[in-house]
Design an enzyme around this catalytic site. Structure first.
Site, PDB file in Angstrom:
ATOM      1  N   ASP A 110     -17.385 -20.806  20.524  1.00  0.00           N
ATOM      2  CA  ASP A 110     -18.684 -20.314  20.973  1.00  0.00           C
ATOM      3  C   ASP A 110     -19.229 -21.275  22.031  1.00  0.00           C
ATOM      4  O   ASP A 110     -20.158 -22.034  21.797  1.00  0.00           O
ATOM      5  CB  ASP A 110     -19.632 -20.232  19.770  1.00  0.00           C
ATOM      6  CG  ASP A 110     -20.850 -19.364  20.055  1.00  0.00           C
ATOM      7  OD1 ASP A 110     -20.841 -18.637  21.055  1.00  0.00           O
ATOM      8  OD2 ASP A 110     -21.803 -19.410  19.255  1.00  0.00           O
ATOM      9  N   GLU A 118     -21.406 -10.985  28.358  1.00  0.00           N
ATOM     10  CA  GLU A 118     -22.593 -10.243  27.928  1.00  0.00           C
ATOM     11  C   GLU A 118     -23.285  -9.514  29.069  1.00  0.00           C
ATOM     12  O   GLU A 118     -23.448 -10.035  30.178  1.00  0.00           O
ATOM     13  CB  GLU A 118     -23.579 -11.196  27.252  1.00  0.00           C
ATOM     14  CG  GLU A 118     -24.715 -10.498  26.561  1.00  0.00           C
ATOM     15  CD  GLU A 118     -25.215 -11.269  25.350  1.00  0.00           C
ATOM     16  OE1 GLU A 118     -26.275 -10.919  24.827  1.00  0.00           O
ATOM     17  OE2 GLU A 118     -24.528 -12.221  24.920  1.00  0.00           O
ATOM     18  N   LYS A 122     -20.217  -7.611  25.735  1.00  0.00           N
ATOM     19  CA  LYS A 122     -21.217  -7.880  24.695  1.00  0.00           C
ATOM     20  C   LYS A 122     -22.500  -7.114  24.989  1.00  0.00           C
ATOM     21  O   LYS A 122     -23.043  -7.176  26.101  1.00  0.00           O
ATOM     22  CB  LYS A 122     -21.530  -9.373  24.624  1.00  0.00           C
ATOM     23  CG  LYS A 122     -20.457 -10.198  23.953  1.00  0.00           C
ATOM     24  CD  LYS A 122     -20.851 -11.666  23.854  1.00  0.00           C
ATOM     25  CE  LYS A 122     -21.851 -11.905  22.753  1.00  0.00           C
ATOM     26  NZ  LYS A 122     -22.131 -13.364  22.574  1.00  0.00           N
ATOM     27  N   THR A 162     -23.735  -7.716  19.642  1.00  0.00           N
ATOM     28  CA  THR A 162     -24.323  -9.007  19.317  1.00  0.00           C
ATOM     29  C   THR A 162     -25.788  -8.853  18.907  1.00  0.00           C
ATOM     30  O   THR A 162     -26.325  -7.741  18.865  1.00  0.00           O
ATOM     31  CB  THR A 162     -24.177  -9.969  20.502  1.00  0.00           C
ATOM     32  OG1 THR A 162     -24.573 -11.278  20.111  1.00  0.00           O
ATOM     33  CG2 THR A 162     -25.015  -9.516  21.695  1.00  0.00           C
ATOM     34  N   PHE A 187     -25.270 -12.433  13.043  1.00  0.00           N
ATOM     35  CA  PHE A 187     -25.753 -13.799  13.171  1.00  0.00           C
ATOM     36  C   PHE A 187     -26.108 -14.363  11.798  1.00  0.00           C
ATOM     37  O   PHE A 187     -26.864 -13.750  11.048  1.00  0.00           O
ATOM     38  CB  PHE A 187     -26.981 -13.845  14.084  1.00  0.00           C
ATOM     39  CG  PHE A 187     -26.634 -13.801  15.555  1.00  0.00           C
ATOM     40  CD1 PHE A 187     -25.458 -13.244  16.000  1.00  0.00           C
ATOM     41  CD2 PHE A 187     -27.517 -14.322  16.484  1.00  0.00           C
ATOM     42  CE1 PHE A 187     -25.150 -13.201  17.356  1.00  0.00           C
ATOM     43  CE2 PHE A 187     -27.219 -14.283  17.846  1.00  0.00           C
ATOM     44  CZ  PHE A 187     -26.032 -13.721  18.279  1.00  0.00           C
TER      45      PHE A 187
END
Length: 385
Positions: free
Chosen positions: A72, A155, A191, A215, A237
């Site tokens: 990440d 993203e 994303k 996400t 998350f």
């Protein structure tokens, strides 16, 4: 809440290389005598011998045997250090990576490639560098793809999170930019924020063969809707959920009772029990205890500092999640529609607040990147005059 079972959805095929670690069951029939059976069973090397136990160097090594480990970060040196399968980025990570002095040449290159110049910009354009920021995200993704054997997640601009068509258009643009670098779409996850509009954009993109990583996912309703839409992968998350409950209840949580861990566990079990092909990639961790409690999840994306902590720990790591042990008391939510999504998601105050906050934070870091580009471009103009 009692939910009625609808007609099951068909699901989707998982692209090669993304299958969760599922133990294959193979039956083997052989005509052997009783004596041969006993001899083979007794033989250390025979087909009935137990496989040798594997000794892992550390907990990171052990985790890689259970889950696909994803870095990440957008920092190349750190990706090279930990050898992850995939890599994820978001506006905050892209800004952090590209604002480093040693990466300034990426910004200057992207600006040089852009055909517009400040004096040619049309009046009224609010975000003249948003396209350059897209190019930068792709340029960074291309560099990361040279290091990881799997995929990179890129993203879509968080400012578009509540527009289905704008999200689709931007996703297609990102794929075009990757294609210009001869990058096959099969190595990219697009994303998208898990708003209703983002989920509908995912449905359309997946039908075109563009794999999506959903996400900013905090609620069970979001997870159910993403699977129903055929998302290739979700990123629930963990840490941000725990943050909310920690602030609300004024206490810390042990890893096994961590609300973020429990949320991912519930989603994972629901997916596996109902045979969804959507990959669960746990994300946003605050400590290694959360990671250990989710060992066995399909994928786990981990920040460099926690990768380092796992690598330094040589204690055994127990597998906590597996498809074989998955069970759920939730009926399959097929054919999710907007009203039902809003009702279920809206009932989760934590998820509503964290989704809104997450979009705002990503949009703010997108603006910081565009402002950085603008300052460099203005400086270049002054230098030329």
């Amino acid at each position: 809440m009692a939910l009625l079972r609808n007609r099951p959805s068909t699901g989707r095929l998982t692209p090669r290389g993304d299958e969760p670690h599922v133990a294959a069951r193979r039956s083997c029939t052989r005509n052997i005598s009783a004596r041969a059976y006993i001899e083979e069973k007794a033989s250390p090397g025979g087909p009935f011998a137990k496989p040798p136990s594997v000794v892992h160097k550390n907990q990171l090594d052990a985790l890689k045997s259970m889950s696909v480990v994803v870095a990440d970060t957008g920092e190349l040196d750190l990706v090279k250090k930990y050898h992850p399968q995939d890599c994820t980025t978001n506006p905050s990570l892209v800004y952090k990576a590209l604002s480093m002095a040693e990466n300034r040449h990426y910004l200057e290159k992207a600006l040089a490639q852009d055909k517009r110049s400040p004096e040619h910009m049309k009046p009224g354009v609010l975000r003249p560098y948003s396209g350059v920021a897209d190019q930068l995200s792709v340029d960074l993704g291309c560099e990361l793809l040279k290091v990881v054997p799997g995929r990179v997640s890129t993203e879509v601009d968080a400012n578009l999170s509540y527009s289905m068509q704008a999200t689709v258009d931007k996703a297609l643009r990102l794929i075009e930019l990757y294609a210009a670098h001869s990058i096959d779409p099969s190595r990219i996850y697009i994303k998208l924020a898990s708003t209703w509009e983002g989920i509908e954009a995912c449905r359309r993109l997946e039908r075109q063969g563009i794999n999506c990583n959903m996400t900013l996912l905090f609620s069970f309703a979001q997870a159910a809707a993403c699977a129903d839409a055929g998302a290739t992968l979700i990123s629930p998350f963990v840490g941000r959920i725990m943050d909310w409950y920690k602030a609300k209840e004024g206490r810390d949580f042990a890893p096994h009772e961590d609300p973020g861990v429990l949320s991912v566990r519930r989603i994972y079990n629901y997916y596996k029990a109902h045979h969804y092909k959507t990959i669960v990639m746990a994300a946003s961790f605050r400590n290694v205890g959360e990671i250990r409690e989710l060992a066995g999840c399909d994928k786990i994306t981990i920040s460099p500092n926690l990768l380092d902590e796992l690598e330094k720990n040589t204690e055994p790591l127990e597998r906590k999640l597996s498809p074989e042990r998955a069970s759920t008391d939730v009926l399959k939510l097929s054919h999710m529609h907007e009203d039902l999504f809003n009702k279920l998601h809206g009932a989760d105050q934590m998820a509503v607040e964290k989704l809104k906050q997450g979009i705002e934070l990503f949009a703010a870091d997108q603006k910081r990147l565009e402002d950085l580009l603008a300052s460099i471009a203005m400086g270049k103009v002054r230098e030329n005059h």
